[in-house]
Design a protein around this motif. Structure first.
Motif, short mmCIF file in Angstrom:
data_model
loop_
_atom_site.label_atom_id
_atom_site.label_comp_id
_atom_site.label_asym_id
_atom_site.label_seq_id
_atom_site.Cartn_x
_atom_site.Cartn_y
_atom_site.Cartn_z
N SER A 51 57.23 -0.88 -3.93
CA SER A 51 57.51 0.25 -3.03
C SER A 51 58.93 0.20 -2.51
CB SER A 51 56.54 0.23 -1.83
OG SER A 51 55.22 0.44 -2.27
N ASP A 169 54.58 6.48 -5.98
CA ASP A 169 54.18 5.17 -5.45
C ASP A 169 52.66 5.10 -5.30
OD1 ASP A 169 54.10 2.65 -4.46
OD2 ASP A 169 55.30 3.05 -2.66
N GLU A 170 52.02 4.54 -6.30
CA GLU A 170 50.55 4.41 -6.32
C GLU A 170 49.88 5.73 -5.99
OE1 GLU A 170 48.72 0.98 -4.72
OE2 GLU A 170 50.53 -0.24 -4.84
MG MG Z 1 53.58 -0.75 -2.58
#
Ligand code: MG
Ligand code: ADP
Length: 248
Positions: A51, A169-170
């Motif tokens: 991240s 991000d995910e």
């Molecule tokens: Mg992360």
């Protein structure tokens, strides 16, 4: 569903980036090359800096050293507002404006970032919502939508900026299992259209099928990169082998 092609695809170079929070060294010489028009999936254990790496590209956090270049220009030299128009970001938690309609979630940044008129912003917003199959939800609040629909709105909002690259991000980590597929299919469709994307994900099936390149991060560095087949079937580094043995 038909999706527009990106305006002018451009590559991303992350070059020996170091970043610490206080005494915690989070990025320790992270280097990654993202080719224009390609999809790069970033995998790796929790806390490895995935991240933080994405946030540094968009200047939500600043590296201590190293460089990040977008289409050959250092992002550190770019005005952050201009940069964020060029680099779309999609977060795990959608980050929609909860007190605004779905339509306004697209219209507001189109007006403030792309400086479009109200009428033009509305037209672009409706086009992008149509592309993700959600034009019929335009007048709803995000909370009236499923998580998968909310994430598709967030993707439409990123697309509305006409970015050169989108960082995810995910994007499916907060979704109920039955909603994951629809979001991954949308991202796969963008990949097929030649959008330049970096996708941090734990969805190894998706990475294997959709990524052009898989990058494995561990302890603040990109330890190994390669085609999915190579990374998943014949990983070179012991740390990647250990990671895959835990999750596959
Ligand atoms: Mg992360
Ligand atoms: P990942 O996304 O791979 O799980 P992160 O980039 O979120 O990893 O975090 C890497 C490390 O940096 C973790 O140890 C995390 O606790 C730390 N970290 C992340 N953001 C901050 C912050 N704003 N302040 C202090 N530490 C942070």
């Amino acid at each position: 569903m038909t999706l527009t092609s990106p305006r002018s695809p451009s590559g991303l170079e992350i070059d020996d980036v170091h970043l610490s929070y206080g005494r915690t060294r989070v990025l320790r010489g992270a280097t990654l090359s993202v080719e224009s028009g390609r999809t790069t999936c970033v995998i790796g254990p929790s806390g490895s800096g995935k991240s933080t790496l994405l946030r540094a590209v968009n200047r939500l956090t600043e590296p201590d050293s190293g460089d990040i270049r977008l289409a050959g220009e250092s992002v550190l030299d770019l005005d952050p507002d201009r940069l964020r128009r060029r680099v779309g970001m999609v977060f795990q938690q959608f980050n929609l404006f909860g007190h605004r309609t779905v339509l306004d979630n697209l219209v507001l940044p189109l007006r403030s970032v792309r400086k479009l008129s109200a009428a033009a912003a509305q037209a672009v917003a409706l086009d992008r919502l149509a592309e993700v199959g959600l034009v019929h939800k335009a007048d709803h609040r995000p909370s009236a939508l499923s998580g998968g629909q909310q994430q598709r709105v967030a993707i439409a909002r990123a697309l509305a900026m006409d970015p050169e690259i989108i960082l995810f991000d995910e994007p499916t980590s907060a979704l109920d299992p039955e909603l994951v597929k629809g979001v991954l299919e949308l991202i796969a469709e963008l990949a097929g259209r030649g959008m330049t994307m970096v996708v941090v994900t734990h969805e190894m099936g998706f990475a294997r099928e959709v990524a052009d390149t898989v990058a494995f991060m561990d302890q603040g560095r990109v330890v190994e990169t390669g085609a999915p087949r190579q990374v998943f079937s014949s990983p070179e580094s012991p740390r990647l082998r250990g990671f895959l043995s835990q999750i596959l």
